[in-house]
Enzyme design. Structure first.
Site, PDB file in Angstrom:
ATOM      1  CG  ASP A   7     -20.014  -1.343  38.099  1.00  0.00           C
ATOM      2  OD1 ASP A   7     -19.679  -2.528  38.242  1.00  0.00           O
ATOM      3  OD2 ASP A   7     -19.388  -0.543  37.375  1.00  0.00           O
ATOM      4  CD  GLU A   9     -15.443   1.073  36.337  1.00  0.00           C
ATOM      5  OE1 GLU A   9     -14.359   0.457  36.212  1.00  0.00           O
ATOM      6  OE2 GLU A   9     -16.495   0.724  35.786  1.00  0.00           O
ATOM      7  CG  HIS A  57     -11.215   3.127  35.157  1.00  0.00           C
ATOM      8  ND1 HIS A  57     -10.347   4.200  35.155  1.00  0.00           N
ATOM      9  CD2 HIS A  57     -10.658   2.193  35.989  1.00  0.00           C
ATOM     10  CE1 HIS A  57      -9.320   3.949  35.940  1.00  0.00           C
ATOM     11  NE2 HIS A  57      -9.461   2.729  36.445  1.00  0.00           N
ATOM     12  CG  HIS A 152     -15.949  -1.048  31.887  1.00  0.00           C
ATOM     13  ND1 HIS A 152     -16.271  -2.197  32.556  1.00  0.00           N
ATOM     14  CD2 HIS A 152     -15.723  -1.412  30.600  1.00  0.00           C
ATOM     15  CE1 HIS A 152     -16.224  -3.228  31.713  1.00  0.00           C
ATOM     16  NE2 HIS A 152     -15.891  -2.766  30.516  1.00  0.00           N
ATOM     17  CG  ASP A 157     -20.529  -0.406  33.522  1.00  0.00           C
ATOM     18  OD1 ASP A 157     -20.864   0.117  32.445  1.00  0.00           O
ATOM     19  OD2 ASP A 157     -19.403  -0.880  33.733  1.00  0.00           O
TER      20      ASP A 157
END
Length: 234
Positions: A7, A9, A57, A152, A157
């Site tokens: 994942d 960001e 985030h 997040h 995640d």
């Protein structure tokens, strides 16, 4: 089989307008088992995050200011994901950013380093059509606790997605049995066992008459002999 659940960001939604990766989180699976060999880096994007992304985030420009740039972690990331199958939720988003970062450095695309990509969002839509298939929704559906997920985060995640992926695909495990034959004459052969006596129950006269009546109705419907009548005569 080595798989990497990944994942990211980012500063925004579109790498084409200059948005950059600010966090990469990866969780390693080997033969569907978590290994603990994870990869996690914060990255200085050399630009501010958009307001909407920052609300998701929470990684501020001040926090990222002293973090390494993507060029500083690229080789380490390349070595980590090399040859692995990568699992991502909504893969086009993350791959678009990662491929762009690699392109800016004159490297082969991120995708070219992987043996394949699994998009769990696509899989979830096929398995649960018409339902919400966000990561939070899948956590609820598969009983994966995400109570600690306030914002997040790439590594968090990825860890949640790894649990969700294993739950989603649990029924796809191949079933096999390893049979070891004992050494020596006749090893591995089962002793012959006599079959039980087969009991045959013949139809009664009333049952035969009822059957013939049903066939008569079928004969009338097809204006001839029905297939069952032809079969009996043959």
């Amino acid at each position: 089989m080595r798989q990497i659940v990944l994942d990211t960001e980012t500063t925004g939604l579109n790498p084409r307008t200059g948005d950059r990766v600010i966090e990469v989180g990866c969780v390693e699976l080997h033969n569907r088992m978590l290994t603990g060999n994870n990869f996690h880096r914060y990255i200085n994007p050399e630009r501010d995050s958009e307001e909407g992304a920052l609300a998701v985030h929470g990684l501020t420009t001040e926090f990222l200011r002293d973090k390494p740039k993507f060029a500083d972690i690229a080789q380490e990331l390349r070595e980590y994901i090399q040859g692995a199958e990568v699992i991502i939720h909504n893969a086009p988003f993350d791959l678009g950013f990662l491929n762009n970062e690699f392109k800016l450095l004159g490297l082969p695309t991120f995708t070219e380093h992987c043996s394949g990509v699994i998009d769990t969002l696509v899989n979830a839509k096929e398995m649960h059509p018409g339902k919400r298939n966000s990561l939070d929704a899948l956590c609820d559906r598969y009983g994966v606790s995400n109570a600690h997920r306030k914002l997040h985060g790439a590594l968090l995640d990825a860890e949640l997605l790894a649990d969700v992926y294993l739950s989603m695909t649990r029924g796809q495990n191949s079933l096999s049995m390893d049979v070891e034959e004992e050494a020596g004459e006749g090893g591995g052969l089962l002793e012959a066992v006599a079959l039980a006596e087969v009991i045959v129950l013949a139809a009664s006269a009333d049952e035969l008459a009822e059957h013939d009546s049903v066939l008569g109705g079928l004969d009338k419907a097809v204006k001839g002999n029905c297939i069952w009548r032809n079969y009996a005569e043959a």
